[in-house]
Design a protein around this motif. Structure first.
Motif, PDB file in Angstrom:
ATOM      1  N   PHE A 189       7.935   1.533  -4.924  1.00  0.00           N
ATOM      2  CA  PHE A 189       7.287   0.569  -3.796  1.00  0.00           C
ATOM      3  C   PHE A 189       6.656  -0.715  -4.450  1.00  0.00           C
ATOM      4  CE2 PHE A 189       6.613   4.891  -2.656  1.00  0.00           C
ATOM      5  CZ  PHE A 189       7.841   5.146  -1.758  1.00  0.00           C
ATOM      6  N   TYR A 190       6.420  -0.753  -5.527  1.00  0.00           N
ATOM      7  CA  TYR A 190       5.862  -2.361  -6.130  1.00  0.00           C
ATOM      8  C   TYR A 190       6.992  -2.717  -7.104  1.00  0.00           C
ATOM      9  CZ  TYR A 190       1.268  -0.920  -4.283  1.00  0.00           C
ATOM     10  OH  TYR A 190       0.141  -0.629  -3.324  1.00  0.00           O
ATOM     11  N   ASP A 191       8.028  -2.505  -7.319  1.00  0.00           N
ATOM     12  CA  ASP A 191       9.111  -3.040  -7.870  1.00  0.00           C
ATOM     13  C   ASP A 191       8.777  -3.249  -9.408  1.00  0.00           C
ATOM     14  OD1 ASP A 191      10.481  -3.487  -5.448  1.00  0.00           O
ATOM     15  OD2 ASP A 191       9.793  -5.387  -5.196  1.00  0.00           O
ATOM     16  N   VAL A 192       7.932  -2.283  -9.991  1.00  0.00           N
ATOM     17  CA  VAL A 192       7.533  -2.181 -11.418  1.00  0.00           C
ATOM     18  C   VAL A 192       8.773  -2.070 -11.992  1.00  0.00           C
ATOM     19  CG1 VAL A 192       6.610  -0.980 -13.247  1.00  0.00           C
ATOM     20  CG2 VAL A 192       5.293  -1.887 -11.103  1.00  0.00           C
ATOM     21  N   ASP A 193       9.147  -2.751 -13.279  1.00  0.00           N
ATOM     22  CA  ASP A 193      10.395  -2.342 -14.008  1.00  0.00           C
ATOM     23  C   ASP A 193      10.230  -1.936 -15.318  1.00  0.00           C
ATOM     24  OD1 ASP A 193      12.076  -3.841 -12.420  1.00  0.00           O
ATOM     25  OD2 ASP A 193      11.220  -5.638 -13.054  1.00  0.00           O
ATOM     26  N   TYR A 194       8.875  -1.836 -16.055  1.00  0.00           N
ATOM     27  CA  TYR A 194       8.676  -1.306 -17.377  1.00  0.00           C
ATOM     28  C   TYR A 194       7.300  -0.717 -17.446  1.00  0.00           C
ATOM     29  CZ  TYR A 194      12.095  -4.925 -18.142  1.00  0.00           C
ATOM     30  OH  TYR A 194      13.159  -5.673 -18.254  1.00  0.00           O
ATOM     31  N   ILE A 195       7.322   0.625 -17.856  1.00  0.00           N
ATOM     32  CA  ILE A 195       5.981   1.341 -17.835  1.00  0.00           C
ATOM     33  C   ILE A 195       6.070   1.846 -19.423  1.00  0.00           C
ATOM     34  CG2 ILE A 195       4.579   3.172 -17.198  1.00  0.00           C
ATOM     35  CD1 ILE A 195       5.524   3.025 -14.362  1.00  0.00           C
ATOM     36  N   ILE A 196       4.930   1.583 -19.999  1.00  0.00           N
ATOM     37  CA  ILE A 196       4.548   2.217 -21.430  1.00  0.00           C
ATOM     38  C   ILE A 196       3.304   3.146 -21.097  1.00  0.00           C
ATOM     39  CG2 ILE A 196       4.126   1.820 -23.835  1.00  0.00           C
ATOM     40  CD1 ILE A 196       5.556  -1.086 -23.669  1.00  0.00           C
ATOM     41  N   ARG A 197       3.677   4.545 -21.441  1.00  0.00           N
ATOM     42  CA  ARG A 197       2.422   5.304 -21.426  1.00  0.00           C
ATOM     43  C   ARG A 197       1.694   5.143 -22.991  1.00  0.00           C
ATOM     44  NH1 ARG A 197      -0.534   9.901 -21.486  1.00  0.00           N
ATOM     45  NH2 ARG A 197      -0.068  11.459 -22.811  1.00  0.00           N
ATOM     46  N   ILE A 198       0.493   5.087 -23.017  1.00  0.00           N
ATOM     47  CA  ILE A 198      -0.238   5.075 -23.966  1.00  0.00           C
ATOM     48  C   ILE A 198      -1.398   6.148 -24.305  1.00  0.00           C
ATOM     49  CG2 ILE A 198      -0.127   2.708 -25.085  1.00  0.00           C
ATOM     50  CD1 ILE A 198      -2.437   1.816 -23.607  1.00  0.00           C
ATOM     51  N   GLY A 199      -1.203   7.230 -24.790  1.00  0.00           N
ATOM     52  CA  GLY A 199      -1.651   8.521 -24.671  1.00  0.00           C
ATOM     53  C   GLY A 199      -1.834   9.372 -25.888  1.00  0.00           C
ATOM     54  N   THR A 200      -2.474  10.611 -25.947  1.00  0.00           N
ATOM     55  CA  THR A 200      -2.400  11.207 -27.066  1.00  0.00           C
ATOM     56  C   THR A 200      -1.655  12.640 -27.035  1.00  0.00           C
ATOM     57  OG1 THR A 200      -4.379  12.328 -25.946  1.00  0.00           O
ATOM     58  CG2 THR A 200      -4.845  10.406 -27.546  1.00  0.00           C
ATOM     59  N   CYS A 201      -1.586  13.093 -28.208  1.00  0.00           N
ATOM     60  CA  CYS A 201      -0.776  14.589 -28.224  1.00  0.00           C
ATOM     61  C   CYS A 201      -1.676  15.517 -29.137  1.00  0.00           C
ATOM     62  CB  CYS A 201       0.690  14.289 -28.533  1.00  0.00           C
ATOM     63  SG  CYS A 201       0.948  14.175 -30.229  1.00  0.00           S
ATOM     64  N   MET A 253       0.906  -1.235  -0.074  1.00  0.00           N
ATOM     65  CA  MET A 253       0.013   0.001   0.109  1.00  0.00           C
ATOM     66  C   MET A 253       0.859   1.380   0.004  1.00  0.00           C
ATOM     67  SD  MET A 253      -3.641  -0.663   1.417  1.00  0.00           S
ATOM     68  CE  MET A 253      -3.756   0.668   2.577  1.00  0.00           C
ATOM     69  N   THR A 254       0.572   2.251  -0.602  1.00  0.00           N
ATOM     70  CA  THR A 254       1.036   3.599  -0.717  1.00  0.00           C
ATOM     71  C   THR A 254       0.025   4.573  -0.473  1.00  0.00           C
ATOM     72  OG1 THR A 254       0.508   4.103  -3.035  1.00  0.00           O
ATOM     73  CG2 THR A 254       2.566   2.850  -2.772  1.00  0.00           C
ATOM     74  N   PRO A 255       0.378   5.879  -0.214  1.00  0.00           N
ATOM     75  CA  PRO A 255      -0.609   6.793  -0.055  1.00  0.00           C
ATOM     76  C   PRO A 255      -1.682   6.824  -1.017  1.00  0.00           C
ATOM     77  CG  PRO A 255       1.406   7.983   0.422  1.00  0.00           C
ATOM     78  CD  PRO A 255       1.789   6.594  -0.161  1.00  0.00           C
ATOM     79  N   HIS A 256      -1.405   6.448  -2.377  1.00  0.00           N
ATOM     80  CA  HIS A 256      -2.331   6.513  -3.358  1.00  0.00           C
ATOM     81  C   HIS A 256      -2.926   5.310  -4.166  1.00  0.00           C
ATOM     82  CE1 HIS A 256       0.219  10.225  -3.093  1.00  0.00           C
ATOM     83  NE2 HIS A 256      -0.943  10.744  -3.063  1.00  0.00           N
ATOM     84  N   LEU A 257      -2.288   4.206  -3.565  1.00  0.00           N
ATOM     85  CA  LEU A 257      -2.621   2.693  -4.531  1.00  0.00           C
ATOM     86  C   LEU A 257      -2.738   1.657  -3.156  1.00  0.00           C
ATOM     87  CD1 LEU A 257       0.266   2.804  -6.812  1.00  0.00           C
ATOM     88  CD2 LEU A 257      -2.153   3.305  -7.430  1.00  0.00           C
ATOM     89  N   GLU A 258      -3.967   1.088  -3.141  1.00  0.00           N
ATOM     90  CA  GLU A 258      -4.142   0.337  -2.066  1.00  0.00           C
ATOM     91  C   GLU A 258      -3.871  -1.233  -2.310  1.00  0.00           C
ATOM     92  OE1 GLU A 258      -8.976  -0.698  -3.633  1.00  0.00           O
ATOM     93  OE2 GLU A 258      -8.578   0.538  -2.057  1.00  0.00           O
ATOM     94  N   PHE A 259      -3.433  -1.650  -3.457  1.00  0.00           N
ATOM     95  CA  PHE A 259      -3.341  -3.127  -3.763  1.00  0.00           C
ATOM     96  C   PHE A 259      -1.798  -3.705  -2.997  1.00  0.00           C
ATOM     97  CE2 PHE A 259      -2.464  -0.594  -7.446  1.00  0.00           C
ATOM     98  CZ  PHE A 259      -1.076  -1.046  -7.854  1.00  0.00           C
ATOM     99  N   LYS A 260      -1.728  -5.189  -3.157  1.00  0.00           N
ATOM    100  CA  LYS A 260      -0.511  -5.649  -2.603  1.00  0.00           C
ATOM    101  C   LYS A 260       0.552  -5.871  -3.696  1.00  0.00           C
ATOM    102  CE  LYS A 260      -2.786  -9.012   0.277  1.00  0.00           C
ATOM    103  NZ  LYS A 260      -4.195  -8.730  -0.434  1.00  0.00           N
ATOM    104  N   LYS A 261       1.814  -6.064  -3.458  1.00  0.00           N
ATOM    105  CA  LYS A 261       2.696  -6.538  -4.408  1.00  0.00           C
ATOM    106  C   LYS A 261       2.250  -7.287  -5.131  1.00  0.00           C
ATOM    107  CE  LYS A 261       7.381  -4.526  -3.022  1.00  0.00           C
ATOM    108  NZ  LYS A 261       8.460  -4.772  -2.498  1.00  0.00           N
ATOM    109  N   GLU A 262       1.900  -8.658  -4.547  1.00  0.00           N
ATOM    110  CA  GLU A 262       1.438  -9.773  -5.395  1.00  0.00           C
ATOM    111  C   GLU A 262       0.401  -9.435  -6.538  1.00  0.00           C
ATOM    112  OE1 GLU A 262       2.156  -9.638  -1.846  1.00  0.00           O
ATOM    113  OE2 GLU A 262       0.479 -10.580  -1.549  1.00  0.00           O
TER     114      GLU A 262
END
Ligand code: HPA
Length: 235
Positions: free
Chosen positions: A79-91, A1-10
């Motif tokens: 805090f969640y050990d994420v290694d890869y993030i891809i943003r998909i968005g608009t411009c 848990m973090t101030p903005h996310l409520e789930f567990k690492k698993e």
């Protein structure tokens, strides 16, 4: 848990797709993922973890702007050990871009103080992940999806009354969005990977905008490109 996310690492994959709109995260979960579970609804920033062709993946909204993207991507990496993030968005388009063009972002260029405040980083440009970009580019070729490569202007201001193009000219920015600078800065600081696939949704004076149907079609193309690319992570 973090101030903005409520789930567990698993509950989360180390690979995350981040659309700006949390309802797009739900759309991706509903239409593309198998055995998907909702992992977050704090502040309605919906997040889901499921499987795409057997690969575990998490999709969660970033919200709009560097501060929102900055909070969520930092918490995911740190805090969640994420290694890869891809943003998909608009411009919005600056140059000779057409609506629905897809850009794989090389560098994010910004007047934002985000990186300065984050860790005294003094440049106005920050790069995306060579590793992820290579996977995305290869997959785009394989799937015959036309993508452009280039720099993007990451602005903190949507409604502007000035016409200063100094930064845009300096880095030859193709278009403008509002989230990549914080995302790439967090990845740089924390030694993680971040990239962005961005569709042109409007012209810079907002006189041309994608129709709902075009928006959906280009969104689906980006989603498929991102999902197919992450299949090759670690291979
Ligand atoms: N400006 C900033 N961000 C955007 C735009 C824009 O015109 N279009 C989509 N994201």
């Amino acid at each position: 848990m973090t101030p903005h996310l409520e789930f567990k690492k698993e509950d989360i994959s180390n690979i995350v797709l981040m659309p700006g709109d949390p309802l797009r995260a739900k759309y991706i979960s509903d239409n593309y993922l198998e055995n998907s579970i909702e992992i977050n609804d704090v502040r309605n920033m919906l997040g889901y973890t499921g499987y795409y062709k057997g690969k575990k993946i998490t999709v969660i909204g970033s919200g709009m702007g560097n501060p929102s993207m900055g909070i969520y991507s930092y918490e995911l990496y740190k805090f969640y050990d994420v290694d890869y993030i891809i943003r998909i968005g608009t411009c919005g388009a600056y140059k000779d871009l057409k609506l629905m063009d897809v850009i794989l972002v090389d560098n994010s260029c910004s007047e934002s103080t985000y990186a300065k405040v984050l860790d005294d980083y003094n440049l106005d440009i920050v790069k995306s992940s060579d590793y992820l970009n290579k996977l995305i580019e290869e997959k785009a070729k394989e799937k015959d999806i036309n993508i452009l490569r280039g720099n993007i202007h990451c602005s903190d201001v949507f409604y502007k009354e000035t016409n200063n193009t100094e930064l845009i000219d300096k880095y030859n920015c193709l278009g403008v969005e509002m989230e990549t600078f914080a995302l790439f800065s967090n990845a740089r600081l924390l030694n993680k990977n971040a990239s962005a696939i961005i569709t042109v949704s409007d012209s810079i004076n907002h006189d041309l905008v994608l129709s709902q149907e075009e928006r959906e079609k280009s969104l689906n193309m980006m989603i498929i490109l991102a999902l197919e690319s992450i299949l090759n992570i670690g291979e």
